[in-house]
Design a protein around this motif. Structure first.
Motif, short mmCIF file in Angstrom:
data_model
loop_
_atom_site.label_atom_id
_atom_site.label_comp_id
_atom_site.label_asym_id
_atom_site.label_seq_id
_atom_site.Cartn_x
_atom_site.Cartn_y
_atom_site.Cartn_z
N MET A 88 0.85 -1.20 0.00
CA MET A 88 0.00 0.00 0.00
C MET A 88 0.88 1.24 0.00
N TRP A 89 1.77 1.28 0.96
CA TRP A 89 2.77 2.34 0.98
C TRP A 89 3.95 1.82 1.77
N ALA A 133 6.30 8.11 3.03
CA ALA A 133 5.38 7.08 2.51
C ALA A 133 5.50 7.04 0.99
N LYS A 135 4.46 5.13 -2.39
CA LYS A 135 3.57 4.13 -3.02
C LYS A 135 4.13 3.83 -4.40
N THR A 145 -4.56 1.73 -1.13
CA THR A 145 -4.69 1.72 0.33
C THR A 145 -6.17 1.61 0.64
N HIS A 148 -9.92 3.11 5.62
CA HIS A 148 -9.63 2.81 7.02
C HIS A 148 -9.59 4.10 7.83
N ASP A 150 -7.32 5.92 11.19
CA ASP A 150 -6.01 5.79 11.83
C ASP A 150 -6.12 5.51 13.34
N GLN A 163 -3.42 14.72 11.03
CA GLN A 163 -2.32 14.07 10.30
C GLN A 163 -2.01 14.82 9.00
N TRP A 165 -0.21 15.21 5.52
CA TRP A 165 0.26 14.35 4.41
C TRP A 165 0.72 15.31 3.31
N LEU A 178 -4.74 10.98 -1.25
CA LEU A 178 -5.77 10.44 -0.36
C LEU A 178 -7.17 10.89 -0.77
N HIS A 228 -5.89 15.21 7.87
CA HIS A 228 -7.13 14.52 8.22
C HIS A 228 -7.17 14.17 9.70
N HIS A 234 -10.45 7.07 5.27
CA HIS A 234 -9.74 7.54 4.08
C HIS A 234 -9.09 6.37 3.36
N ALA A 236 -6.43 5.48 -0.46
CA ALA A 236 -5.68 6.02 -1.60
C ALA A 236 -5.80 5.02 -2.74
N ARG A 245 5.34 7.34 -5.75
CA ARG A 245 4.66 8.51 -5.15
C ARG A 245 5.32 8.80 -3.81
N ILE A 249 4.66 12.27 5.79
CA ILE A 249 3.57 12.30 6.76
C ILE A 249 4.14 12.79 8.09
O1 LIG Z 1 -0.16 7.13 1.79
C1 LIG Z 1 -1.05 6.26 1.79
O2 LIG Z 1 -1.31 5.58 0.80
C2 LIG Z 1 -1.88 6.04 3.01
C3 LIG Z 1 -1.52 6.97 4.11
C4 LIG Z 1 -2.52 6.97 5.20
O3 LIG Z 1 -3.39 6.14 5.29
C5 LIG Z 1 -2.45 8.04 6.18
O4 LIG Z 1 -1.68 8.99 6.01
O5 LIG Z 1 -3.22 7.97 7.18
#
Ligand SMILES: O=C(O)CCC(=O)C(=O)O
Length: 293
Positions: A88-89, A133, A135, A145, A148, A150, A163, A165, A178, A228, A234, A236, A245, A249
């Motif tokens: 996923m990442w 992160a 991808k 991703t 889900h 966090d 968070q 990103w 995202l 977020h 969320h 991706a 990518r 984070i």
């Molecule tokens: O970068 C992603 O693909 C997922 C990152 C993520 O889920 C997050 O930042 O909470």
């Protein structure tokens, strides 16, 4: 003008705070209403290019230390997570103080001021974690991703943790930026959905997705960020571009957050805390926030 992803910034609106600009009131309100926010031009393109270079140097050092080559996902991770999660990442080793630029930005008073603005009651914040992160493209073992939250993965007694990103280069939406379920930060905890292959909050809770809008695909330029809430659902999409990518984070938490002991820990130093304790540890310093300019 207000878009689906957040109020548009005008050239005159953002106040520069160190290397990160301060949010407008409209942006803060958007975050609280929707559970996420796109922040155009959080930092300058020039500074972002320096962060990307530092992240790529970190990756090269990681590989030079006998770790596998980039693209070899089966070995390229510092984090003890299953293969399906690593696709996923990929998490490189979290930047350390020796990764000066990345470290300094994640501990910067300007960024702390932005995160402080997003707390329910703005106040001091402390550093928790930073991550690079990556991808990989679809077809080079990268996968999407799943939807889900966090919070189920955190050992904290509260959800005061916006968070950040940050796009380290221009990222069209189809390179894996995202997507967010609008307003889902008000749903409470839905559970963990990253542990087993095939799991996804969307298939488990179709009625929630029927009653909440999905954010539009977000094109990000280098230096744009999304932020977020830890309860916001969320995901991706797969990275449909031809290259990796790169995102940075940064996780800052309200300074009065207490440790719950919930495992597994993603940051080793949590092991040194007692349940119920503040995160008083040199790894998690309270960061002075830069006053509004
Ligand atoms: O970068 C992603 O693909 C997922 C990152 C993520 O889920 C997050 O930042 O909470």
């Amino acid at each position: 003008m207000q878009s689906d992803a957040g109020p548009e910034s005008t050239a005159s609106a953002p106040v520069q705070v160190g290397s990160a600009r301060r949010l407008t009131d409209a942006e803060v309100q958007f975050y609280h209403a929707h559970g996420y926010l796109k922040i155009p031009r959080l930092i300058s393109r020039e500074f972002t290019q320096r962060l990307l270079f530092a992240a790529q140097q970190l990756a090269e050092r990681f590989q030079a230390a006998g770790r596998p080559a980039a693209g070899n996902l089966s070995d390229w991770s510092s984090v003890n997570k299953g293969l399906h999660k690593r696709a996923m990442w990929e998490d490189l080793p979290d930047p350390e103080p020796s990764d000066t630029l990345l470290w300094n930005f994640s501990h910067s008073p300007g960024l702390a001021a932005v995160c402080s603005q997003l707390l329910t009651a703005p106040g001091p914040v402390r550093f928790y974690r930073n991550q690079i992160a990556v991808k990989m493209p679809h077809g080079q073992q990268g996968i999407r991703t799943p939807w889900h939250q966090d919070q189920p993965y955190l050992a904290f007694d509260r959800t005061e943790r916006p968070q950040v990103w940050l796009a380290l280069h221009d990222l069209p939406a189809d390179s894996g930026t995202l997507r967010f379920l609008d307003g889902s930060h008000r749903l409470g905890m839905l559970g963990r959905f990253l542990d087993d292959p095939g799991e996804d909050a969307k298939t488990r809770f179709p009625q929630v997705f029927a009653s909440h809008a999905t954010s539009p695909p977000l094109d990000l330029e280098a230096g744009d960020a999304t932020v977020h809430h830890p309860l916001t659902v969320h995901s991706a999409p797969v990275n449909s571009s031809t290259g990796p990518r790169w995102a940075f984070i940064i996780q800052l938490v309200a300074a009065d957050t207490r440790f719950t002991g919930s495992q597994p820990y993603t940051v080793r130093e949590l092991e040194e805390l007692r349940v119920g304790q503040l995160l008083d540890h040199p790894r998690f310093p309270v960061i002075p926030t830069e006053p509004a300019g």
